[in-house]
Structures are given as C-alpha cells and as structure tokens.
Design an enzyme around this catalytic site. Sequence first.
Site, PDB file in Angstrom:
ATOM      1  CE1 TYR A 168      -2.813  -0.038   2.594  1.00 19.26           C
ATOM      2  CE2 TYR A 168      -2.167   1.236   4.522  1.00 19.26           C
ATOM      3  CZ  TYR A 168      -2.650   0.058   3.960  1.00 19.26           C
ATOM      4  OH  TYR A 168      -2.949  -1.006   4.773  1.00 19.26           O
ATOM      5  CG  HIS A 191       7.040  -0.649   5.378  1.00 17.59           C
ATOM      6  ND1 HIS A 191       6.653  -0.590   4.060  1.00 17.59           N
ATOM      7  CD2 HIS A 191       5.896  -0.712   6.093  1.00 17.59           C
ATOM      8  CE1 HIS A 191       5.341  -0.625   3.978  1.00 17.59           C
ATOM      9  NE2 HIS A 191       4.849  -0.696   5.198  1.00 17.59           N
ATOM     10  CG  ASP A 224       3.076  -4.473   2.774  1.00 22.36           C
ATOM     11  OD1 ASP A 224       3.780  -5.496   2.647  1.00 22.36           O
ATOM     12  OD2 ASP A 224       2.146  -4.410   3.572  1.00 22.36           O
TER      13      ASP A 224
END
Length: 412
Positions: free
Chosen positions: A73, A167, A178
């Site tokens: 990311y 997640h 996030d």
Amino acid sequence: MKNTTKFMALFAIALGLSTTACKNAKENSKETAVVEKIVPENLKWSERMMLSEIERFPEASKLDFVDKPRWSYTNGLVLSAAIKVYEQTNNEKFYDYTYAYANELVDSTGSIKTYKLSDQNLDMIKSGDVLLYLYSKTKEERFLKAMEILNSQMESQPKTSDGGYWHKKRYPYQMWLDGLYMAEPFHIRYAQEFIKDEAKKQKIYDDVVLQFDLIQKHSRDEKSGLLYHGWDESKEQKWANKETGNSQHFWSRGMGWYGMAMVDVLDFLPENHPGHERIITYLNQFAEAITKVQDKSGLWWQVLDQGDREGNYLEATGTSMFTYAFAKGVRKGYLDKKYLEVANKAYDALIKDLVSVEENGIVNLNKCCAVAGLGGNPYRDGSYEYYINETIRSNDPKGTGPFIMASLELNK
C-alpha cells in the site's frame, strides 16, 4: 647578486600567490560541488518532495525502505501522489517512475508478484489505484487482469456479521480505520469504470457506503467525535474493550486514513446515491472533531486527545493526511471554507517545524510514526505506551505521499 636575490624574492612571492590562488580555486570548486542542487528550490513543494523520493528510492518497488521489490500500500500511496504531480507538471520522470513499478510487479499474464489473494489483506488493494491510472493510459491487458484479481479479493473478502470487511484474514472479525482508505477508493472506481451490469455496480456502491456506516456505528466516540483505531466484533482481542470491542486510543494516522478515504471515495460515488450525503455528514463530523484536538502549533499529536502528555509528540503523517482531507474537502464543496484556514495553519507548521531541506535540495519530512497496528506477533496492545514507542523516522511514505497531495491541494 642583488638583482638575483631580488628576482628570487619576487619569484617566491609569485609562487606563494599562485599556490594560494590554486588553493582558493580548489576550495571554491569544492564549495560549488557541495551546494550543487539535486532538487531545485524554485519548484513547488509537491515536485520537490516527489523528486526527493525518487532520489531516496530510485526503484519505486522499494519505496518503503525495503531491500526487495514488493506490492504494498505504501507504494500505491506515493505513486498516487506521483501521478497527481505528473498531471500538474507533465514531467515524464514521474510517469516513468510510476510505470516502472507496475511494469516490474505485474507480469504478462496479469499476476502480481509478492501478492497473495489467499491473505485477504485489504492493504494490498491500494496499489490498484496505480493500475487504474496506467490502464487508462496504456490499455495494457495485463494491468486490467491484475485489477480483476484485486476486485475478486473484494468479492471474497471475509466480513463481520453486519457486512464490514475484515482488515485481513489473519485479523478475524476486525475492522480498522486504515482499511477504508486501502480498499474503498479502488473498489468504487473499479465498479464505476469496469462493471457493466448496473445491479452489480449499485451493489458495490452500497457495499462501499456500508463500510463508512459501520465504522461510524462501531468506532465513533459520541463524546469527542473521534474514531477508535480498531473494532473487534468478537471482543476476543486483548486490545479490545470487552463491552464495545473498540481499541483504547484515537491514533492520528488511523483517523488520517479515514479522512482521506472519505474525500477520495466521494470522487466516484454518484451524487444521487443516498450514501453520498451521509459520507459528507461523516466528513463534517470528522472535521469538527479533528479541529478540536489540533495543537496551537497547527500540528496534531500522535495520540490525538492526549495533548502534551509525557511521551506524546507532534506527528507528521497524520498532520499531512488531515491537511489533505481538509483542503480537498473545501475545494470540492463538502466542507465549510473555515477548514481551509485549518489546513493552511497545519501546512505552514509542517514546513516550519517538520520539514528540513538538505544542502543539495533534498527535502525531508521528519517525525513520522513508522508503523502502528493492533495484535499480531509480537503483540501490539494498542496502549498509549505502544503508540508513543513505535519507531519514529524521517521520510516515511505514509507521510511523504499525503504531504505531496496536500501541497498540490493548497498549491504551495
């Protein structure tokens, strides 16, 4: 004899002057070499920081201080910024840098090196934003196939009982702030541009909005308006409150991810979708809460609501993210113009207190929290001590990327 002595004396003086002149010339040439600018200082901060990143990390696949190329990311974050700088400047260096990343990590069949679909890790979706852009430019089939793989992860991603994406597969029943930035901007843009079936497209829009609805429902503290970093539906994690499932603290970058997720998703969510106005409402609540905990310097603390408690520090990545979210939110008409003043105050403080420029023009962003998470091995307990004791470093890509985007939004 007198003439000879006089001549010798004059010769010695001339030789001395010549040596001094040579020495001075060498010193001057050294000085010139020292101050030669790798990054020109007459450019805007966005371009200066992007050129500095390329100098620090000549290979975009190793952007996050790593030895081997990887799909992650952080690469997608900085390269999304590089794309925006390229669009502003038409400097091919930024496009080539971005293309080289995808070219290295996506093979001819569309397989993504170092990526595992079976990990069901939302972080890995973020670099899909780079592919969305490059495919629109190149029409290379491999980039489309790679995006299809990433989109298939969104279709199979495990969910909480009410539809929130875990997640990661190894963090069961957990939603983190996030994750909304990692996955939702890609997911919604992919749906808008590549899903032809209208019912399927609308379902993805609904799913994207649901993630924001659920984070608001589970993670928002009604009293402060701030959102906790993580929520565990099972309430089994040691970091989770046994009644609410929430982690203990309001982490600056966690809320930064959330703010950026909202302003970026709104770019692609149709205005007539009922979730559009809801997300704008969430963004305004977010802006109000974040402004209340802004330090008088203009920066934000690592643990947002703990002010100058011992060990806490004014942190660069969260501050850069808030600055970007506020500036873009105002530009797009989602936020009141008063938040532009908040953004400018924060940006000026970043330049004054947390940005340094080397003699050769290289720009550094200092006081970045390197990483923070919950659970895992070694176990991260989400305590105050945990957040303040994670590594602090300069030029973390989770700070430089948002700094570049904030610089562009404010046209600095």
